[in-house]
Design a protein around this motif. Structure first.
Motif, PDB file in Angstrom:
ATOM      1  N   ASP A 243      -2.375   1.078  -7.897  1.00  0.00           N
ATOM      2  CA  ASP A 243      -1.166   1.739  -8.374  1.00  0.00           C
ATOM      3  C   ASP A 243       0.063   1.031  -7.812  1.00  0.00           C
ATOM      4  O   ASP A 243       0.009   0.433  -6.740  1.00  0.00           O
ATOM      5  CB  ASP A 243      -1.156   3.207  -7.939  1.00  0.00           C
ATOM      6  CG  ASP A 243      -0.179   4.029  -8.751  1.00  0.00           C
ATOM      7  OD1 ASP A 243      -0.614   4.633  -9.749  1.00  0.00           O
ATOM      8  OD2 ASP A 243       1.011   4.067  -8.399  1.00  0.00           O
ATOM      9  N   LEU A 244       1.157   1.140  -8.549  1.00  0.00           N
ATOM     10  CA  LEU A 244       2.435   0.604  -8.068  1.00  0.00           C
ATOM     11  C   LEU A 244       3.035   1.486  -6.981  1.00  0.00           C
ATOM     12  O   LEU A 244       3.834   1.010  -6.177  1.00  0.00           O
ATOM     13  CB  LEU A 244       3.445   0.521  -9.218  1.00  0.00           C
ATOM     14  CG  LEU A 244       3.209  -0.536 -10.269  1.00  0.00           C
ATOM     15  CD1 LEU A 244       4.196  -0.355 -11.417  1.00  0.00           C
ATOM     16  CD2 LEU A 244       3.335  -1.909  -9.670  1.00  0.00           C
ATOM     17  N   PHE A 245       2.661   2.763  -6.994  1.00  0.00           N
ATOM     18  CA  PHE A 245       3.284   3.750  -6.128  1.00  0.00           C
ATOM     19  C   PHE A 245       4.793   3.618  -6.248  1.00  0.00           C
ATOM     20  O   PHE A 245       5.303   3.649  -7.366  1.00  0.00           O
ATOM     21  CB  PHE A 245       2.764   3.649  -4.691  1.00  0.00           C
ATOM     22  CG  PHE A 245       1.284   3.919  -4.599  1.00  0.00           C
ATOM     23  CD1 PHE A 245       0.807   5.214  -4.721  1.00  0.00           C
ATOM     24  CD2 PHE A 245       0.380   2.890  -4.424  1.00  0.00           C
ATOM     25  CE1 PHE A 245      -0.554   5.472  -4.662  1.00  0.00           C
ATOM     26  CE2 PHE A 245      -0.977   3.146  -4.347  1.00  0.00           C
ATOM     27  CZ  PHE A 245      -1.447   4.438  -4.478  1.00  0.00           C
TER      28      PHE A 245
ATOM     29  N   SER B 202       9.306   8.560  -9.961  1.00  0.00           N
ATOM     30  CA  SER B 202      10.003   8.127  -8.746  1.00  0.00           C
ATOM     31  C   SER B 202       9.581   8.911  -7.501  1.00  0.00           C
ATOM     32  O   SER B 202       9.714   8.422  -6.387  1.00  0.00           O
ATOM     33  CB  SER B 202      11.514   8.223  -8.933  1.00  0.00           C
ATOM     34  OG  SER B 202      11.890   9.567  -9.179  1.00  0.00           O
ATOM     35  N   THR B 203       9.069  10.119  -7.676  1.00  0.00           N
ATOM     36  CA  THR B 203       8.675  10.919  -6.516  1.00  0.00           C
ATOM     37  C   THR B 203       7.201  10.748  -6.150  1.00  0.00           C
ATOM     38  O   THR B 203       6.743  11.324  -5.153  1.00  0.00           O
ATOM     39  CB  THR B 203       8.952  12.412  -6.768  1.00  0.00           C
ATOM     40  OG1 THR B 203       8.191  12.844  -7.889  1.00  0.00           O
ATOM     41  CG2 THR B 203      10.439  12.654  -7.018  1.00  0.00           C
ATOM     42  N   LEU B 204       6.455   9.993  -6.922  1.00  0.00           N
ATOM     43  CA  LEU B 204       5.031   9.797  -6.639  1.00  0.00           C
ATOM     44  C   LEU B 204       4.870   8.589  -5.719  1.00  0.00           C
ATOM     45  O   LEU B 204       4.922   7.457  -6.150  1.00  0.00           O
ATOM     46  CB  LEU B 204       4.246   9.601  -7.936  1.00  0.00           C
ATOM     47  CG  LEU B 204       4.335  10.763  -8.915  1.00  0.00           C
ATOM     48  CD1 LEU B 204       3.577  10.430 -10.197  1.00  0.00           C
ATOM     49  CD2 LEU B 204       3.802  12.034  -8.294  1.00  0.00           C
ATOM     50  N   THR B 205       4.674   8.843  -4.452  1.00  0.00           N
ATOM     51  CA  THR B 205       4.592   7.786  -3.458  1.00  0.00           C
ATOM     52  C   THR B 205       3.155   7.580  -2.995  1.00  0.00           C
ATOM     53  O   THR B 205       2.291   8.437  -3.201  1.00  0.00           O
ATOM     54  CB  THR B 205       5.451   8.127  -2.227  1.00  0.00           C
ATOM     55  OG1 THR B 205       4.887   9.276  -1.587  1.00  0.00           O
ATOM     56  CG2 THR B 205       6.903   8.376  -2.616  1.00  0.00           C
ATOM     57  N   ARG B 206       2.924   6.474  -2.351  1.00  0.00           N
ATOM     58  CA  ARG B 206       1.603   6.219  -1.775  1.00  0.00           C
ATOM     59  C   ARG B 206       1.278   7.272  -0.716  1.00  0.00           C
ATOM     60  O   ARG B 206       0.147   7.752  -0.649  1.00  0.00           O
ATOM     61  CB  ARG B 206       1.547   4.812  -1.179  1.00  0.00           C
ATOM     62  CG  ARG B 206       0.196   4.515  -0.563  1.00  0.00           C
ATOM     63  CD  ARG B 206       0.083   3.086  -0.128  1.00  0.00           C
ATOM     64  NE  ARG B 206      -1.177   2.861   0.562  1.00  0.00           N
ATOM     65  CZ  ARG B 206      -1.720   1.672   0.736  1.00  0.00           C
ATOM     66  NH1 ARG B 206      -1.099   0.599   0.289  1.00  0.00           N
ATOM     67  NH2 ARG B 206      -2.859   1.555   1.370  1.00  0.00           N
ATOM     68  N   ARG B 207       2.249   7.613   0.084  1.00  0.00           N
ATOM     69  CA  ARG B 207       2.021   8.618   1.118  1.00  0.00           C
ATOM     70  C   ARG B 207       1.585   9.949   0.513  1.00  0.00           C
ATOM     71  O   ARG B 207       0.659  10.600   1.003  1.00  0.00           O
ATOM     72  CB  ARG B 207       3.282   8.802   1.956  1.00  0.00           C
ATOM     73  CG  ARG B 207       3.101   9.803   3.058  1.00  0.00           C
ATOM     74  CD  ARG B 207       4.303   9.912   3.934  1.00  0.00           C
ATOM     75  NE  ARG B 207       4.071  10.979   4.911  1.00  0.00           N
ATOM     76  CZ  ARG B 207       4.914  11.350   5.801  1.00  0.00           C
ATOM     77  NH1 ARG B 207       6.085  10.753   5.887  1.00  0.00           N
ATOM     78  NH2 ARG B 207       4.632  12.322   6.629  1.00  0.00           N
ATOM     79  N   GLN B 208       2.245  10.361  -0.572  1.00  0.00           N
ATOM     80  CA  GLN B 208       1.859  11.597  -1.257  1.00  0.00           C
ATOM     81  C   GLN B 208       0.438  11.500  -1.787  1.00  0.00           C
ATOM     82  O   GLN B 208      -0.339  12.440  -1.665  1.00  0.00           O
ATOM     83  CB  GLN B 208       2.795  11.894  -2.420  1.00  0.00           C
ATOM     84  CG  GLN B 208       4.023  12.649  -2.065  1.00  0.00           C
ATOM     85  CD  GLN B 208       4.755  13.049  -3.325  1.00  0.00           C
ATOM     86  OE1 GLN B 208       5.003  12.227  -4.211  1.00  0.00           O
ATOM     87  NE2 GLN B 208       5.096  14.307  -3.422  1.00  0.00           N
ATOM     88  N   PHE B 209       0.119  10.368  -2.412  1.00  0.00           N
ATOM     89  CA  PHE B 209      -1.239  10.163  -2.928  1.00  0.00           C
ATOM     90  C   PHE B 209      -2.258  10.308  -1.801  1.00  0.00           C
ATOM     91  O   PHE B 209      -3.254  11.020  -1.930  1.00  0.00           O
ATOM     92  CB  PHE B 209      -1.376   8.790  -3.595  1.00  0.00           C
ATOM     93  CG  PHE B 209      -2.812   8.442  -3.876  1.00  0.00           C
ATOM     94  CD1 PHE B 209      -3.457   8.980  -4.963  1.00  0.00           C
ATOM     95  CD2 PHE B 209      -3.505   7.603  -3.015  1.00  0.00           C
ATOM     96  CE1 PHE B 209      -4.804   8.684  -5.209  1.00  0.00           C
ATOM     97  CE2 PHE B 209      -4.843   7.304  -3.246  1.00  0.00           C
ATOM     98  CZ  PHE B 209      -5.491   7.845  -4.355  1.00  0.00           C
ATOM     99  N   GLU B 210      -2.019   9.627  -0.692  1.00  0.00           N
ATOM    100  CA  GLU B 210      -2.958   9.656   0.429  1.00  0.00           C
ATOM    101  C   GLU B 210      -3.126  11.070   0.980  1.00  0.00           C
ATOM    102  O   GLU B 210      -4.245  11.503   1.258  1.00  0.00           O
ATOM    103  CB  GLU B 210      -2.517   8.683   1.515  1.00  0.00           C
ATOM    104  CG  GLU B 210      -2.663   7.238   1.098  1.00  0.00           C
ATOM    105  CD  GLU B 210      -2.138   6.246   2.121  1.00  0.00           C
ATOM    106  OE1 GLU B 210      -1.508   6.673   3.125  1.00  0.00           O
ATOM    107  OE2 GLU B 210      -2.355   5.038   1.926  1.00  0.00           O
TER     108      GLU B 210
END
Length: 84
Positions: free
Chosen positions: A11-13, A31-39
């Motif tokens: 993902d681009l995150f 824009s609010t979907l971050t790698r940290r949120q995914f993790e």
């Protein structure tokens, strides 16, 4: 997963997309979907993170060898350019 298999997420995150149209879509819709949120979300239901490839799908073969996947799910850009 079966024993010996690897779950890989690409993902681009929050990184820039490889072209202006995709970048506009990503900025406007994700824009609010971050790698940290995914993790954090992933670890709320799983014990360990998958292999994470942070970048465009064009680099996936640098991380996953051809002909080694049993299942592939692609959820990429919603943009479509019709070729000639």
């Amino acid at each position: 997963m079966r024993q010996g298999e690897t779950f890989t997420v690409c993902d681009l995150f929050e990184s820039d997309a490889p072209d202006a149209n995709n970048n506009a879509e990503t900025t406007g819709s994700y824009s609010t979907l971050t790698r940290r949120q995914f993790e954090q979300n992933y670890l709320s239901v799983h014990d360990t993170l998958p292999e994470i490839v942070h970048g465009p799908t064009s680099i996936i073969l640098d991380h996953v060898k051809a002909d080694t996947c049993r299942f592939v799910h692609v959820d990429a850009s919603h943009l479509y350019t019709r070729q000639g």
